[in-house]
Scaffold this motif. Structure first.
Motif, PDB file in Angstrom:
ATOM      1  N   ALA A 131      59.100 -13.750  81.111  1.00 45.44           N
ATOM      2  CA  ALA A 131      59.848 -13.961  82.356  1.00 45.44           C
ATOM      3  C   ALA A 131      59.124 -14.955  83.258  1.00 45.44           C
ATOM      4  O   ALA A 131      59.750 -15.836  83.870  1.00 45.44           O
ATOM      5  CB  ALA A 131      60.053 -12.629  83.078  1.00 45.44           C
ATOM      6  N   ALA A 166      62.932 -12.349  77.455  1.00 47.70           N
ATOM      7  CA  ALA A 166      62.454 -11.427  78.493  1.00 47.70           C
ATOM      8  C   ALA A 166      63.515 -10.381  78.812  1.00 47.70           C
ATOM      9  O   ALA A 166      63.204  -9.200  78.990  1.00 47.70           O
ATOM     10  CB  ALA A 166      62.070 -12.200  79.753  1.00 47.70           C
ATOM     11  N   VAL A 167      64.772 -10.799  78.916  1.00 53.41           N
ATOM     12  CA  VAL A 167      65.865  -9.861  79.178  1.00 53.41           C
ATOM     13  C   VAL A 167      65.904  -8.786  78.093  1.00 53.41           C
ATOM     14  O   VAL A 167      66.136  -7.601  78.367  1.00 53.41           O
ATOM     15  CB  VAL A 167      67.211 -10.602  79.255  1.00 53.41           C
ATOM     16  CG1 VAL A 167      68.381  -9.611  79.283  1.00 53.41           C
ATOM     17  CG2 VAL A 167      67.267 -11.495  80.486  1.00 53.41           C
ATOM     18  N   ILE A 226      62.058 -12.168  88.384  1.00 49.77           N
ATOM     19  CA  ILE A 226      60.808 -12.896  88.158  1.00 49.77           C
ATOM     20  C   ILE A 226      61.089 -14.376  87.952  1.00 49.77           C
ATOM     21  O   ILE A 226      60.377 -15.242  88.473  1.00 49.77           O
ATOM     22  CB  ILE A 226      60.057 -12.310  86.948  1.00 49.77           C
ATOM     23  CG1 ILE A 226      59.556 -10.902  87.271  1.00 49.77           C
ATOM     24  CG2 ILE A 226      58.882 -13.211  86.544  1.00 49.77           C
ATOM     25  CD1 ILE A 226      58.879 -10.195  86.113  1.00 49.77           C
ATOM     26  N   GLU A 227      62.152 -14.707  87.221  1.00 51.30           N
ATOM     27  CA  GLU A 227      62.489 -16.115  86.981  1.00 51.30           C
ATOM     28  C   GLU A 227      62.756 -16.849  88.286  1.00 51.30           C
ATOM     29  O   GLU A 227      62.454 -18.031  88.425  1.00 51.30           O
ATOM     30  CB  GLU A 227      63.714 -16.207  86.064  1.00 51.30           C
ATOM     31  CG  GLU A 227      64.011 -17.631  85.613  1.00 51.30           C
ATOM     32  CD  GLU A 227      65.457 -17.843  85.254  1.00 51.30           C
ATOM     33  OE1 GLU A 227      65.749 -18.807  84.526  1.00 51.30           O
ATOM     34  OE2 GLU A 227      66.311 -17.064  85.715  1.00 51.30           O
ATOM     35  N   ALA A 239      59.638 -18.387  81.873  1.00 54.85           N
ATOM     36  CA  ALA A 239      60.951 -18.899  82.275  1.00 54.85           C
ATOM     37  C   ALA A 239      60.917 -19.408  83.705  1.00 54.85           C
ATOM     38  O   ALA A 239      61.511 -20.452  84.026  1.00 54.85           O
ATOM     39  CB  ALA A 239      62.010 -17.805  82.117  1.00 54.85           C
ATOM     40  N   ALA A 245      63.960  -9.510  84.721  1.00 54.10           N
ATOM     41  CA  ALA A 245      63.734 -10.856  84.183  1.00 54.10           C
ATOM     42  C   ALA A 245      64.240 -11.930  85.135  1.00 54.10           C
ATOM     43  O   ALA A 245      63.547 -12.917  85.411  1.00 54.10           O
ATOM     44  CB  ALA A 245      64.405 -10.998  82.820  1.00 54.10           C
ATOM     45  N   VAL A 246      65.446 -11.762  85.660  1.00 57.12           N
ATOM     46  CA  VAL A 246      66.026 -12.772  86.554  1.00 57.12           C
ATOM     47  C   VAL A 246      65.269 -12.812  87.882  1.00 57.12           C
ATOM     48  O   VAL A 246      65.054 -13.889  88.452  1.00 57.12           O
ATOM     49  CB  VAL A 246      67.525 -12.490  86.784  1.00 57.12           C
ATOM     50  CG1 VAL A 246      68.081 -13.372  87.893  1.00 57.12           C
ATOM     51  CG2 VAL A 246      68.306 -12.720  85.498  1.00 57.12           C
ATOM     52  N   LEU A 296      63.767 -16.766  78.904  1.00 54.47           N
ATOM     53  CA  LEU A 296      64.499 -15.845  79.768  1.00 54.47           C
ATOM     54  C   LEU A 296      65.204 -14.770  78.958  1.00 54.47           C
ATOM     55  O   LEU A 296      65.094 -13.574  79.268  1.00 54.47           O
ATOM     56  CB  LEU A 296      65.513 -16.608  80.622  1.00 54.47           C
ATOM     57  CG  LEU A 296      66.433 -15.717  81.469  1.00 54.47           C
ATOM     58  CD1 LEU A 296      65.628 -14.915  82.487  1.00 54.47           C
ATOM     59  CD2 LEU A 296      67.505 -16.543  82.163  1.00 54.47           C
ATOM     60  N   LEU A 317      57.145  -9.479  80.398  1.00 52.92           N
ATOM     61  CA  LEU A 317      56.808 -10.015  81.716  1.00 52.92           C
ATOM     62  C   LEU A 317      56.258 -11.430  81.607  1.00 52.92           C
ATOM     63  O   LEU A 317      56.599 -12.300  82.414  1.00 52.92           O
ATOM     64  CB  LEU A 317      55.782  -9.109  82.404  1.00 52.92           C
ATOM     65  CG  LEU A 317      56.261  -7.696  82.749  1.00 52.92           C
ATOM     66  CD1 LEU A 317      55.103  -6.860  83.297  1.00 52.92           C
ATOM     67  CD2 LEU A 317      57.406  -7.727  83.749  1.00 52.92           C
TER      68      LEU A 317
END
Length: 355
Positions: free
Chosen positions: A149, A90-91, A102-103, A152, A99-100, A87, A146
């Motif tokens: 993400a 990805a951020v 998609i997570e 994650a 990122a969040v 995560l 991506l």
């Protein structure tokens, strides 16, 4: 004038929103340290706070764990570590909001895969459209970010399923706390090697500890207040706002600006998550009662006596709850098998329930 019950629920709703805000702002401040210590260094700093905190809360009795329980704990801890590292990497590449968002697909997918309701099929279409908007038309030039993400997201979903099994075998937060210790054993050495002596800089430590407190200490306290006063459906519906909160935190703290299609994607994920939560809560086939009559993480029932965490939720890679027994109907057939196989034969049911 509002009644005392209405006022209490209003404060509880505010606590859930503040919890998400605290977590996402903490993550954003952690991202400010990326140039100095990297994404893995930030994760290491957060684990230094999160793991001891959860160990103090859960107080796992390692000597009483059985081999099957240790195996699940090891798998869960590895999944949590991978989720955290992926995560924040990805951020670093695609930004906090993307990122969040998609997570969030991880727990949402776990919920949707266990359902055959039409409304959940619509939610799945909405989530798929969000993925297309985020990856196909957002102009994002970092495919690796991506992929991280999505990794994650997969690890978050896996953590929910694993903890659904573990939380039946182990009472309270023992299993989650032990798994967090395993995650810390993975993340802290990796972060220390990557960041090196920069982790010893007092300014970095100060910001890192502050970010960890915002993301890993304050949210559980606020949620403890909220889950005693809200139904599971209400709690989960409000938590569906978290991707939007993450996007706003990224904008305000990090100056990350999302395009119009990305904001539409965030809205689709939030809407799909809220709809899936409400659909599960209203389903006559969904067992909303926790097997032990209380929340496996906090030990507290909600105001309606049901499990306080919705089937798509369980938040923080650090201290976020992943112990949602209701998370996956698909996991239920294996829960009893694990519980029976891992439960010691020389202890009575009462002794086992008492930990």
């Amino acid at each position: 004038m509002l009644s005392s019950e209405t006022s209490s629920k209003a404060r509880a709703l505010g606590a859930v929103v503040l919890s998400g805000t605290s977590f996402q702002v903490g993550a954003a401040f952690g991202a400010l340290l990326f140039p100095a210590v990297g994404a893995t260094g930030v994760v290491a700093l957060r684990m230094l706070i999160a793991a001891p905190t959860l160990l103090l809360i859960g107080r796992p009795r390692f000597a009483r764990f059985t081999r099957p329980e240790f195996l699940i704990i090891g798998c869960l801890g590895t999944a949590m570590a991978t989720m955290s590292l992926a995560l924040f990497a990805a951020v670093d590449r695609v930004g906090l909001g993307v990122a969040v968002t998609i997570e969030f697909l991880g727990p949402l997918t776990v919920s949707l895969l266990s359902s055959k309701r039409i409304v959940d099929a619509v939610c799945a279409v909405g989530a798929a459209a969000a993925v297309v908007l985020l990856t196909g038309f957002s102009g994002n030039s970092d495919p690796l970010g991506l992929v991280l993400a999505f990794l994650a997201a997969a690890m978050w979903g896996s953590s929910i399923v694993l903890n659904a099994r573990l939380s039946v075998a182990l009472p309270g937060t023992q299993g989650t706390a032990a798994a967090m210790a395993v995650a810390a054993l993975w993340c802290i050495p990796i972060g220390a090697v990557s960041a090196g002596s920069a982790l010893l800089d007092w300014k970095i430590l100060l910001i890192g500890v502050g970010a960890a407190v915002l993301a890993s200490v304050i949210p559980p306290l606020l949620e403890l207040f909220a889950i005693r006063r809200l139904t599971r459906a209400t709690y989960g519906t409000v938590m569906a706002l978290y991707p939007a909160i993450a996007a706003l935190a990224g904008l305000i703290v990090l100056g990350e600006r999302l395009g119009g299609t990305q904001w539409v994607a965030v809205a689709l994920i939030c809407t799909s998550s809220a709809a899936a939560t409400l659909s599960a809560a209203n389903s006559p086939h969904h067992n909303t009662n926790h097997p032990r009559g209380a929340d496996t993480v906090r030990g507290e029932p909600t105001s309606d006596g049901t499990h306080p965490h919705p089937p798509i939720m369980c938040k923080d890679p650090a201290t976020r709850c992943t112990a949602c027994v209701c998370a996956s109907e698909a996991a239920k057939p294996t829960v009893n098998t694990v519980s029976a196989a891992s439960r010691p034969t020389d202890r009575s049911e009462k002794e086992y329930a008492d930990g």
